[in-house]
Design an enzyme around this catalytic site. Sequence first.
Site, PDB file in Angstrom:
ATOM      1  N   THR A  34       0.821  -1.214   0.000  1.00 56.48           N
ATOM      2  CA  THR A  34       0.000   0.000   0.000  1.00 56.48           C
ATOM      3  C   THR A  34       0.850   1.257   0.000  1.00 56.48           C
ATOM      4  O   THR A  34       0.449   2.276  -0.553  1.00 56.48           O
ATOM      5  CB  THR A  34      -0.920  -0.019   1.238  1.00 56.48           C
ATOM      6  N   TYR A  48      -8.143   0.772  -3.199  1.00 58.70           N
ATOM      7  CA  TYR A  48      -7.053   1.240  -4.067  1.00 58.70           C
ATOM      8  C   TYR A  48      -6.334   0.005  -4.594  1.00 58.70           C
ATOM      9  O   TYR A  48      -6.646  -1.116  -4.204  1.00 58.70           O
ATOM     10  CB  TYR A  48      -6.071   2.104  -3.253  1.00 58.70           C
ATOM     11  N   THR A 114       1.613  -4.259   4.241  1.00 57.78           N
ATOM     12  CA  THR A 114       1.491  -4.504   5.682  1.00 57.78           C
ATOM     13  C   THR A 114       0.975  -5.913   6.017  1.00 57.78           C
ATOM     14  O   THR A 114       1.153  -6.377   7.139  1.00 57.78           O
ATOM     15  CB  THR A 114       0.574  -3.455   6.348  1.00 57.78           C
ATOM     16  N   ASP A 115       0.335  -6.585   5.040  1.00 58.09           N
ATOM     17  CA  ASP A 115      -0.277  -7.883   5.360  1.00 58.09           C
ATOM     18  C   ASP A 115       0.729  -8.896   5.903  1.00 58.09           C
ATOM     19  O   ASP A 115       0.449  -9.579   6.892  1.00 58.09           O
ATOM     20  CB  ASP A 115      -0.954  -8.472   4.117  1.00 58.09           C
ATOM     21  N   LYS A 187       0.499  -7.374  12.880  1.00 60.60           N
ATOM     22  CA  LYS A 187      -0.568  -6.503  12.388  1.00 60.60           C
ATOM     23  C   LYS A 187      -1.811  -6.845  13.203  1.00 60.60           C
ATOM     24  O   LYS A 187      -2.353  -7.942  13.108  1.00 60.60           O
ATOM     25  CB  LYS A 187      -0.811  -6.733  10.892  1.00 60.60           C
ATOM     26  N   GLU A 309      -1.496 -28.410  29.689  1.00 61.21           N
ATOM     27  CA  GLU A 309      -2.649 -28.876  28.906  1.00 61.21           C
ATOM     28  C   GLU A 309      -2.324 -30.090  28.031  1.00 61.21           C
ATOM     29  O   GLU A 309      -3.175 -30.926  27.788  1.00 61.21           O
ATOM     30  CB  GLU A 309      -3.243 -27.766  28.030  1.00 61.21           C
TER      31      GLU A 309
END
Length: 352
Positions: A34, A48, A114-115, A187, A309
């Site tokens: 981006t 965009y 950014t992903d 993120k 666990e």
Amino acid sequence: MKKTVTALTLALGMLIPFTTFAKNNVVVVATGGTIAGAGASSTNSATYTAAKVPVDALLNAVPQIQNLANVTGVQAMQVASESITDKELLSLARQVNDLLKKPDVNGVVITHGTDTLEETAFFLNLVVHSDKPIVVVGSMRPGTALSADGPLNLYSAVALAADDSAKGKGTFVLMNDDIFSARDVTKAINIHTNAFASQWGALGSLIEGKTYWFRNTSKRHNKNSEFNIENIQGDSLPLVQIVYGSGNMLPDAYTAYAKAGAKAIIHAGTGNGSVANYIVPTLNQLQQQGVQIIRSSRVPQGFVLRNAEQPDDKYGWVVAHDLNPQKAKLLAALALTKTKDAKEIQRIFWDY
Ligand code: ASP
């Protein structure tokens, strides 16, 4: 004595106006995202096309960066980061490694979508052997939008890469004035400009081109890393896949990935990386066939406690510590380039 001091002061006073302090050299390696995106209008802040604007235009849009360092740009690729594969990751890491080996390069900034920015940054943190600053930066709005965040993020990223105080602190993610460690940043918000967070907090802040440090990471990185990219042949890493844990899940995803050649499976489990009692036999069967089972968590904060666990020692499973599933996937892939021993893989997860 007084005379000498006065003469010295005078001589220095004459010299100083002619002394220019050499600026550091920073290379911006552009990959798309981006921060290189363009929308149809200035009000399109979220609609965009990513990866459109070439690196020269990105740099020219923020001429102030040249006051911070001698900045040059290279276009490594032009992609939206969700489409980055091992091939792009390895080629970028090799390129950054080569750049930082040059004596006249003081720091590198990588502009990135950014992903998967956190994955690339963590990968560089693990495989680039250098003390010089490596800064990964993106933006949430394209440059064409009102209040675009890319220009200031880029300015701050260059300031950080040019700052000698950033040396040896590991690979960084710079977003929204925050300096994060590549290993624990994620993120956390997909639509606002304060999109990145670390459960352990930022390392520092970058304000008006100046760095302010507050903490260091205690984990191994960069120069102290045992992973050597030169030993990785070709353009893929050992195959590791993630299965998301949920109630009433089927075991089929694990077996399908193993059949497809996965050498490790990251179980993004509920809570403490928990495994449903009806899934345990499948995981144990795969582990006995040589597939590493790594327990991470779908919960964004906290860390997976070993032998809590689930009896990890008994089953020969590994816990991902505080690494989220996508980061655990990369560390597991690198660990598998060195060992097939679950105990040694666990040691790696404690160290990094
Ligand atoms: N999908 C875009 C990318 O990761 C999102 C962004 O850059 O913010 O390339």
